[in-house]
Design an enzyme around this catalytic site. Structure first.
Site, short mmCIF file in Angstrom:
data_model
loop_
_atom_site.label_atom_id
_atom_site.label_comp_id
_atom_site.label_asym_id
_atom_site.label_seq_id
_atom_site.Cartn_x
_atom_site.Cartn_y
_atom_site.Cartn_z
N GLU A 1 14.24 34.73 43.47
CA GLU A 1 14.47 35.38 44.76
C GLU A 1 15.62 34.74 45.52
O GLU A 1 16.38 35.42 46.22
CB GLU A 1 13.18 35.33 45.60
CG GLU A 1 12.13 36.29 45.08
CD GLU A 1 10.71 35.92 45.47
OE1 GLU A 1 10.19 34.93 44.90
OE2 GLU A 1 10.13 36.59 46.33
N HIS B 1 7.22 41.26 48.34
CA HIS B 1 7.83 40.74 47.10
C HIS B 1 9.00 41.62 46.63
O HIS B 1 9.37 41.59 45.45
CB HIS B 1 6.83 40.71 45.92
CG HIS B 1 5.74 39.70 46.03
ND1 HIS B 1 4.47 39.93 45.53
CD2 HIS B 1 5.71 38.46 46.56
CE1 HIS B 1 3.71 38.88 45.75
NE2 HIS B 1 4.43 37.96 46.38
N ARG C 1 -6.59 36.00 48.25
CA ARG C 1 -6.67 37.31 48.92
C ARG C 1 -7.49 38.30 48.11
O ARG C 1 -7.39 38.31 46.88
CB ARG C 1 -5.25 37.87 49.13
CG ARG C 1 -4.50 37.16 50.22
CD ARG C 1 -3.06 37.60 50.29
NE ARG C 1 -2.17 36.53 49.88
CZ ARG C 1 -0.86 36.64 49.68
NH1 ARG C 1 -0.27 37.80 49.86
NH2 ARG C 1 -0.14 35.61 49.30
N ARG D 1 15.43 34.58 53.89
CA ARG D 1 14.36 35.47 53.45
C ARG D 1 13.54 35.88 54.66
O ARG D 1 13.11 35.02 55.44
CB ARG D 1 13.46 34.74 52.46
CG ARG D 1 12.28 35.58 52.07
CD ARG D 1 11.12 34.75 51.60
NE ARG D 1 9.99 35.61 51.32
CZ ARG D 1 8.73 35.21 51.35
NH1 ARG D 1 8.44 33.97 51.68
NH2 ARG D 1 7.76 36.03 51.09
N ASN E 1 14.32 29.78 53.34
CA ASN E 1 13.03 30.46 53.36
C ASN E 1 12.14 29.68 54.32
O ASN E 1 11.58 28.64 53.95
CB ASN E 1 12.44 30.49 51.95
CG ASN E 1 11.11 31.22 51.89
OD1 ASN E 1 10.57 31.62 52.92
ND2 ASN E 1 10.58 31.36 50.70
#
Ligand code: AMP
Length: 398
Positions: A384, A180, A241, A90, A7
């Protein structure tokens, strides 16, 4: 068979080595400050550690440090990278091009690079990491790319289009892509397993609540809607955010404060959300502690985020004409019993009932709803990296 999962960010590289015979992590680690100085921290599954500061002008040197950590350091777990069957990456943005995971070739690298316009912080770094892997490990180890967006590619145009002039979709592919997706896919698969049902037969709402947050509606086994949009800024408020806003609020602030589009982007992505409202932190633990101590703005941030999560869940219940299972995951979803209780209590009209003792568990896979509940509610830790490793194995096995 061993799979190496990567990742990569622009200055960092997270990795795991997973033995797919038993799906156990053999080692994991992080390279940081790539392009600046360079440092690696690496840990084997049996608890041995290797930490070093070493120059990493590019991702190639970072991978060389990983090879040393894995094969030679005091925390080594393999003798050689020849033992690794494949590398899984990823990738944040696959646009409308990548509907599933695939093997890397030059065409795939170019397309990921072109999609960098929609993920400028991520896709260029992924390309650097893929090329650095080719340089460090040669062409003989196959590489697979797994996209955060591909699980959401099943959304209909009704769900993914923005009601802007159509030309912006045609010219710039401005639409909802979501994010996601690997996590939503992993936990929804797990919900179906735990329900002992085919995923096609259950309506599921998955809530990935971490520093970044998104909620997804899954019907007939596929994603029909998700809260993140053109970028991971959309949806509801997150650590830093803003989530969805009235765009006029932004143009008004920009005029008042003489701000550029880039300034507004920074404000909405880095200075808003839980941090913006609380003025304390982007971390829910800090904000929760401040709220408990009586800080009004921290309490407001907590209340706003919970309310927005509830509203998204409610809208997806309407979009699917019902829901059979709701699942919480991510750092907050897995560890915040009060948030889960708030959501479930406010879904009392669906006869949602949870066991308050089971709901106290943190970070564990558990069904927190009671047998009488009208909807099954789960907490499922996301993984993940394992999802990426599974995809990688499945693709190289074909
Ligand atoms: P993630 O991005 O999935 O790593 O999640 C990060 C968020 O999870 C932060 O806001 C943390 O405060 C929150 N979090 C992590 N662990 C806990 C915990 N034990 N209790 C409450 N929140 C937590």
């Amino acid at each position: 068979m061993k799979i190496f999962v990567v990742n990569a960010g622009s200055s960092s590289l997270k990795y795991q080595l997973i033995d797919m015979d038993n799906e156990q992590v053999l080692a994991k680690g992080l390279c940081e400050r790539i392009g600046v100085t360079g440092a690696i921290s690496h840990k084997s599954a049996d608890g041995r550690k290797y930490e070093a500061e070493t120059p990493m002008p590019t991702h190639s040197e970072a991978f060389e440090a990983v090879v040393y950590a894995m094969t030679k350091s005091e925390a080594k777990v393999i003798d050689s990278f020849d033992e690794i069957s494949a590398i899984g990456h990823r990738i944040v943005q696959g646009g409308a091009i990548f509907k599933g995971s695939c093997l890397v070739d030059e065409d795939v690298i170019e397309k990921i690079s072109e999609l960098g316009a929609m993920a400028p912080l991520h896709n260029p770094a992924h390309v650097l990491a893929i090329r650095a892997c080719i340089k460090t490990f040669g062409e003989k180890i196959p590489q697979v790319v797994v996209f955060d967006t591909s699980f959401h590619q099943t959304m209909s145009a009704t769900a993914y289009m923005y009601p802007l002039p159509y030309e912006y979709y045609e010219k710039y592919q401005v639409r909802k892509y979501g994010a996601h997706g690997t996590s939503h896919r992993f936990v929804s698969d797990r919900v179906a397993d735990l329900e002992c049902k085919d995923k096609k037969d259950i309506k599921i709402i998955t809530c990935h609540l971490g520093n970044g947050c998104s909620i997804t509606a899954i019907k007939d086994g596929v994603c029909i809607d998700t809260s993140m949009g053109f970028t991971p800024l959309d949806g509801f408020m997150m650590g830093t955010r803003s989530g969805t806003l009235d765009p006029s609020a932004l143009t008004y602030i920009a005029e008042k404060e003489n701000l550029s589009p880039a300034d507004i982007n920074t404000i909405c992505n880095k200075k808003s959300g839980m941090l913006g409202i609380s003025g304390i932190s982007n971390d829910n633990r800090d904000i929760g502690a401040a709220a408990d101590a009586g800080n009004e703005r921290a309490k407001l941030a907590v209340d706003m985020q919970r309310y927005q999560i509830l509203k998204f869940i409610g809208s997806y219940i309407a979009a699917m004409n019902g829901v059979d299972a709701i699942c919480f995951t991510g750092g907050i979803g897995e560890n915040d019993p009060e948030l889960r209780e708030y959501v479930c209590e406010n879904l009392g009209f669906l006869n949602v009932k949870i066991d308050k003792e089971l709901n106290k568990l943190r970070g564990k896979e558990v069904k927190i709803s009671t047998d009488e509940s009208g909807v099954d509610v789960f907490v499922i830790p996301t993984n993940e990296e394992l999802a990426i490793a599974r995809d990688t194995l499945s693709i190289i096995s074909k």
